[in-house]
Design an enzyme around this catalytic site. Structure first.
Site, short mmCIF file in Angstrom:
data_model
loop_
_atom_site.label_atom_id
_atom_site.label_comp_id
_atom_site.label_asym_id
_atom_site.label_seq_id
_atom_site.Cartn_x
_atom_site.Cartn_y
_atom_site.Cartn_z
N GLU A 87 -6.20 -8.09 -1.10
CA GLU A 87 -6.92 -7.47 -0.01
C GLU A 87 -8.58 -7.49 0.30
OE1 GLU A 87 -4.95 -5.30 2.71
OE2 GLU A 87 -3.16 -5.85 2.14
N GLU A 147 1.30 -1.29 0.18
CA GLU A 147 -0.44 -0.44 0.15
C GLU A 147 1.08 1.11 -0.19
OE1 GLU A 147 -3.83 -1.78 2.00
OE2 GLU A 147 -2.88 -0.55 3.61
#
Length: 684
Positions: A315, A156
């Site tokens: 995710e 991320e």
């Protein structure tokens, strides 16, 4: 259309997620039980090593990777493959103490302390050296492991750094952007205003919290630089991995419509696009259908970054998350819908954060497949296992693609410029909301819509909508002109073509840079309405659309007026126009450039969208109100996905083919229970 299989070894879809065995090395019984339960849940792949640096290298130069080999071996022996991450998303304490330059400096000019994650300086030579060292070691040790199918770079990626190293890099970046000519920068940024002219690039500082923030060109270029710098850091990791393992694909997990980085600039460096999806399911401010279709929009954004292959849902939460304002558990059936929606939108994976909940620290209550209870008979585990079984049933659809004929233009540069501009209302600009609302209306019509950039090739599309295209990139006008002159149906809205790539206003009227000729109109003024203000957009047949927030006053050149304003001093003036262009391709299909000068609720614009689709030869589907539809195409097979987000059974007409999830042949009407999914296979 040939398939593009991401992972041939798996022969189907990836099902799994983040696994953190390094947290359980003192519990071999738990590690053994994990593999047993993974197989029961239909997990065929896990992501390892995302935050493992302090276990890999507990002290500088002291490496411990034997545990990772043991885990990867055990997984592979049980038919479970590995996506291996580089650990740069969070650093060990020893590194920050010895190399403080690795820690970021915030917008206030103060260096951060050690802690949390995503806290590294992208420009730090020392941090890049340490990252390259551990990445190279992982590649050398595990690059040939038979269970390795992908590299996952960092985690991320995000944030910005204002340290002296980044400031100096920014100044060099600007010098390159403006051909080492400070006068070009001054002209582009209009720095004579407030006497802000620069004499040299080393005088230019980033927009510190207590510094220069009034130059829109500077603010925008800093955001571009942050993307450039982060992309450069990401590529420094990719370079190490590719030198050792050139045939192993690489990804980096993106985050929804993350505001800090322009993902379009980063996507070309990656072999596969992946992202992390965490909607606020079953909230109290919108319907479940609205939540789900907004999530589908984000899937479309990611799909549009690399349209020639499936993307990855890297995710998602099997149950709940621990960082929403209200951390509500997924209701029964929602998990199946969410995972199948990702597949329907073009993902070849359904992956979770995380496999097993950790006992402590920040995410100890973040949802997982295996709870602190540690059992495989929980509701969430059963629903995950159900998804694993469903993915096996539709395995032939892996590698197929979503092929849309309509597109919505969404640019990060434009987004940032709109956020920063001192115009309109600070409270109602709502660029993202406007784009999502229009996209959803096409979804309600059963029409797939890609999300693309204004510089992307539009030749595959027949209908393009460009909401609030305030900032024009170099070449945007030519791209839109070519699309319309080739028979395309184009819709632009108010606040289009006001500034160039440096945020300088066009002269001669908006939209500028030649778009006024394309649409046949010029905007003389834009009126910002208070929340209590309303106007109307009136058609000759008496139909009216409600106008709110914004209304441009147009000077019509050679466009046809389709609707006019109903009130205020500009009553009767043009509000919706179209200009027809004879096709350059000699196909007989004329292009049309529509311009809507006011903000209207997207649901009121449905008839306009249907007209554009009909002129483009695109059929709409008759869908019940809370049913979502998508289509993936293979070489000789089409897979139609129907998802019922309603609380009641839905009947969908004109459906033929075999439902792969039930084995039933559908000849006319598909009956779909509440929160249920159907995947209809049709041979061409």
């Amino acid at each position: 259309m040939e398939k593009n299989i991401l992972f041939p070894k798996l022969n189907g879809f990836v099902h799994g997620g983040d696994y953190n065995p390094e947290q359980w090395l003192d519990r071999p019984d738990i590690l053994e039980e994990d593999i047993r339960m993974m197989k029961k849940a239909g997990v065929n792949c896990v992501t390892l090593g995302v935050f493992s640096w302090s276990v890999y290298e507990p002290r500088e130069g002291e490496f411990h990777l034997e545990w990772l080999k043991k885990i990867m071996d055990s997984l592979y022996e049980n038919g479970i493959y590995t996506i291996l991450a580089t650990p740069s998303g969070a650093r060990p304490a020893w590194l920050d103490k010895k190399y403080p330059e690795a820690m970021r400096v915030g917008k206030n000019g103060q260096r951060n302390h050690h802690g949390v994650r995503h806290n590294h300086c992208m420009s730090s030579p020392e941090y890049r050296k340490k990252t390259a060292l551990i990445d190279n070691l992982l590649a050398e040790k595990f690059g040939q492991h038979p269970g390795l199918i992908m590299w996952h770079v960092s985690n991320e990626l995000g944030g910005e750094c204002y340290c002296p190293l980044c400031v100096e890099r920014f100044q060099k970046y600007l010098a390159d952007q403006f051909d080492h000519d400070i006068d070009k920068l001054n002209q582009a940024w209009w720095t004579t205003f407030w006497s802000h002219r620069y004499n040299d690039f080393d005088q230019v500082e980033p927009p510190f919290a207590n510094g220069e923030g009034s130059i829109m060109g500077l603010n925008l270029e800093w955001r571009r630089f942050t993307t450039w710098n982060m992309n450069d850091f990401m590529n420094s990791e990719i370079k190490v991995l590719k030198e050792v393992t050139p045939d192993i694909p690489v990804t980096a997990n993106f985050m929804m419509l993350y505001n800090g980085l322009d993902y379009r600039k980063m996507a070309p460096s990656l072999d596969v696009i992946s992202w992390d999806s965490y909607p606020r399911y079953n909230n109290d401010y919108e319907s479940f259908y609205e939540t789900m279709t907004e999530n589908a929009f984000h899937h479309a954004v990611m799909r549009g970054l690399k349209k020639d292959k499936p993307f990855m849902l890297m995710e998602s939460a099997p149950g709940l998350v621990n960082w929403h304002p209200y951390n509500k558990v997924k209701r029964p059936g929602v998990h199946k819908l969410a995972c199948m929606q990702a597949i329907a939108c073009g993902s070849d994976t359904a992956q979770y954060f995380q496999w097993r909940k950790g006992r402590g620290s920040f995410e100890q209550y973040h949802g997982a497949v295996v709870d602190h209870l540690g059992k495989d008979d929980t509701r969430i585990f059963r629903e995950v296992a159900e998804v694993g079984a469903l993915l096996k049933k539709i395995a032939p659809a892996a590698g197929t693609l979503v092929k849309a004929k309509t597109a919505l233009l969404f640019d990060w540069d434009n987004r940032w410029a709109i956020q920063d501009v001192k115009a309109l209302s600070e409270n109602t600009k709502n660029y993202e909301k406007t784009c999502i609302g229009i996209w959803k209306e096409f979804q309600k019509l059963g029409v797939e819509m890609d999300v693309v950039g204004s510089s992307d090739d539009l030749s595959d599309y027949k209908v393009v909508v460009a909401p609030m295209l305030y900032l024009l990139q170099s070449g945007t006008t030519e791209n839109l002109q070519k699309f319309v002159k080739n028979g395309g149906q184009l819709l632009a809205t108010y606040f289009t073509g006001y500034v160039d790539k440096d945020t300088l206003c066009y002269l001669g009227g908006f939209p500028g840079d030649g778009l006024a000729e394309l649409f046949g109109v010029i905007s003389e003024e834009i009126d910002t309405l208070y929340s209590s203000d309303r106007n109307s957009l009136c058609f000759p047949d008496g139909k009216k659309w409600t106008v709110y927030d914004y209304a441009e006053i147009l000077r019509v050149q050679d466009a046809q007026i389709l609707a006019s304003y109903g009130t205020d001093f500009y009553e009767g003036s043009a509000a919706l126009t179209v200009k027809e262009w004879e096709s350059d391709t000699h196909t007989g299909e004329n292009g049309r450039a529509y311009y809507i000068a006011a903000r209207v609720a997207p649901e009121e614009m449905g008839s306009l969208f249907e007209t554009m689709l009909a002129d483009a030869g695109i059929a709409v589907k008759d869908l019940p109100g809370e049913v979502e539809y998508h289509q993936r195409q293979g070489e000789d097979t089409t897979y139609e996905f129907y998802l019922n987000h309603g609380k009641e059974k839905s009947l969908i007409k004109n459906v033929t083919g075999r439902n792969l999830l039930t084995g039933e042949d559908i000849n006319e009407t598909l009956s779909l229970a509440a929160y249920d999914v159907a995947v209809i296979c049709k041979q061409s």
